[in-house]
Design a protein around this motif. Structure first.
Motif, short mmCIF file in Angstrom:
data_model
loop_
_atom_site.label_atom_id
_atom_site.label_comp_id
_atom_site.label_asym_id
_atom_site.label_seq_id
_atom_site.Cartn_x
_atom_site.Cartn_y
_atom_site.Cartn_z
N PRO A 264 0.50 -1.06 -0.07
CA PRO A 264 -0.56 -0.39 -0.05
C PRO A 264 1.10 1.58 -0.25
O PRO A 264 0.44 2.40 -1.14
N PHE A 265 2.01 1.59 0.86
CA PHE A 265 2.62 2.45 0.81
C PHE A 265 3.39 3.02 -0.43
O PHE A 265 3.49 3.90 -1.27
N GLU A 266 3.97 1.70 -1.25
CA GLU A 266 4.83 1.31 -2.59
C GLU A 266 3.67 2.38 -3.31
O GLU A 266 4.11 3.19 -4.42
N LYS A 267 2.93 1.45 -3.62
CA LYS A 267 1.78 1.92 -4.58
C LYS A 267 1.17 3.38 -4.04
O LYS A 267 1.37 4.06 -5.57
N ALA A 268 1.21 4.00 -3.53
CA ALA A 268 1.01 5.70 -2.99
C ALA A 268 1.93 6.53 -3.55
O ALA A 268 2.20 7.42 -3.99
N ALA A 269 3.52 5.57 -2.78
CA ALA A 269 4.81 6.58 -3.10
C ALA A 269 4.56 6.40 -4.52
O ALA A 269 5.02 8.07 -5.25
N PHE A 270 4.66 5.74 -5.38
CA PHE A 270 5.01 5.84 -6.53
C PHE A 270 4.27 6.42 -7.69
O PHE A 270 4.36 6.81 -8.85
N ALA A 271 2.59 6.37 -7.10
CA ALA A 271 1.48 7.13 -8.12
C ALA A 271 1.44 8.88 -7.96
O ALA A 271 1.51 9.30 -8.52
N LEU A 272 2.33 9.22 -6.49
CA LEU A 272 2.94 10.88 -6.50
C LEU A 272 3.40 11.71 -7.43
O LEU A 272 4.61 10.24 -7.79
#
Length: 341
Positions: A264-272
Motif C-alpha cells: 500500500p505504501f509503495e503504490k501510493a508513493a510511486f503514484a505521486l
C-alpha cells in the motif's frame, strides 16, 4: 552492480583467518557440527600428516583450521553437516592447502625486499582490526592458532601475493574493447529500476489495537494532513508527530525502489509526482502521510561510468584462471602425496 576483483581468494591465508571476527563475517566460534558417526575418541591427532607437498607435511591441525575458514567464508558454519557434505568440505580444504603450499614454495624463489619488516606490519594490521587485544586473543584460541601462526600465515600471504603479481597478474591485459564487449553482453546488469525518494509521517497503530484505537489513530492522521494542507512544514511536523524513527530526519526515508516497501505504501508513493503529498495511507504499521521529493526514471548506467570497474573485474577473472593453471603446472612438476584421509 558490484564487481569485485578477487586475487587468490581460494587460498587459505592469514587474512582469511583473522577476518572471521570482523563484522559481516560468520564468527570464528561458529563451528560446523560434526557428523554423528564421528566420535571424539576416534579423531586423529592434530599432528597426523594428511598430505605431503614436495616433502612438506600438511597436518590434520592445518586441515581442520582450513575447514573452519572455508565454512565461514561460505556462510556454512551453522548448517547441519551430513557425511557427504563433510567429505566435500574436507576435500576442498585439502586442495586449497596443497595449492597454497605449491604457490608458497614457488614464491620463495622470488626476492622480496624487506620481507621480515612487511611481515611484522601485516601482523600489526591483523591485530588492529580487532576491537581489543582480548578479542584478538580470543579468536586465536578459537581458531587453535598462536601469534607465531599469524606471523607464518602473513609471510605466506606476502610471498604468494608477490608471486601472483609478478608471474600472473602483471602478464594479464584487459582492453577497453574487452570491457565494452562485456558491457554489451551483460547490459541487464547495468540497468537501474525506477526509484523514488519520499518522506512520511506515521501515526503508528499496534497490531493488537482495537477498532476504536484504530479509528482514533486515523482521526489523528487526518488532522495532521489537514494542517499540512493549510501550510504546516512537513519535516517539522514529522519530527513532532511521526512515530517512525525517520522522524529524526524529518520523515525522510531516502531513495528506494519497488519491492522495498509494503504494497500500500509503495503504490501510493510511486503514484505521486515530486512535491505532491498523499492522503492518509493505511498499512499494517498504521496510518501514513507521504510526500514525494524525487522520482528517478529507469536508466542504464553509461559505459564510461563503469568501464574501469569492468576492466578490473575482467582482470580479476583472468588472474583467477591464471592461478588455477599455474597451480596445475606446479602439481605436474611436483610430488603430491595424500597420506591419510
Amino acid at each position: 552492480m558490484h564487481l569485485r576483483t578477487r586475487l587468490c581468494t581460494h587460498l587459505v591465508s592469514a587474512a582469511s583467518l583473522v577476518a572471521l571476527a570482523l563484522p559481516g563475517v560468520a564468527p570464528a566460534q561458529e563451528k560446523a557440527p560434526a557428523p554423528q558417526a564421528e566420535k571424539a575418541a576416534e579423531a586423529p591427532a592434530p599432528t597426523t600428516v594428511v598430505a605431503r607437498v614436495n616433502g612438506v607435511d600438511i597436518t590434520r591441525a592445518d586441515l581442520e583450521r582450513a575447514k573452519k575458514v572455508l565454512l565461514s567464508q561460505n556462510r556454512m558454519a551453522m548448517q547441519p553437516m551430513n557425511a557427504e557434505m563433510t567429505k566435500r568440505v574436507e576435500e576442498a580444504a585439502l586442495q586449497q592447502l596443497i595449492a597454497k603450499e605449491l604457490l608458497y614454495q614457488a614464491g620463495r624463489k622470488l626476492e622480496i625486499k624487506d620481507l621480515d619488516k612487511q611481515v611484522q606490519e601485516r601482523v600489526a594490521q591483523s591485530k588492529a582490526r580487532f576491537p581489543s587485544p582480548a578479542e584478538y586473543e580470543k579468536t586465536l584460541k578459537e581458531m587453535d592458532m598462536t601469534d607465531k601462526d599469524v606471523e607464518t600465515f602473513s609471510r605466506e600471504d606476502l610471498v604468494i601475493g608477490n608471486l601472483v603479481e609478478k608471474e600472473i597478474a602483471s602478464k594479464v591485459t584487459v582492453s577497453e574493447a574487452d570491457a565494452k564487449k562485456f558491457y554489451d553482453e551483460n547490459i541487464d546488469r547495468f540497468k537501474q529500476p525506477e526509484t523514488v525518494r519520499a518522506s512520511h509521517i506515521l501515526v503508528g497503530v499496534d497490531a493488537k489495537a482495537t477498532p476504536e484505537e484504530k479509528n482514533k489513530a486515523r482521526e489523528k492522521a487526518e488532522a495532521i494532513l489537514k494542517k499540512l494542507k493549510e501550510g504546516a512544514d512537513f519535516a517539522e511536523t514529522a519530527k513532532k508527530e511521526s512515530s517512525c524513527p525517520s522522524s529524526a530526519q524529518g520523515g525522510d526515508l531516502g531513495v528506494f525502489g519497488k519491492g522495498q516497501m509494503v504494497p500500500p505504501f509503495e503504490k501510493a508513493a510511486f503514484a505521486l509526482k515530486p512535491g505532491e503529498m498523499s492522503g492518509v495511507v493505511e498499512t499494517q504499521f498504521g496510518y501514513h502521510i507521504i510526500k514525494l521529493t524525487e522520482k528517478h526514471d529507469p536508466q542504464t548506467t553509461k559505459f564510461e561510468e563503469v568501464k574501469d570497474r569492468i576492466m578490473q573485474y575482467l582482470k580479476g577473472q583472468q588472474v583467477q584462471k591464471g592461478i588455477g593453471e599455474y597451480v596445475e603446472n606446479l602439481k605436474k612438476k611436483g610430488k603430491i602425496e595424500i597420506v591419510a584421509k
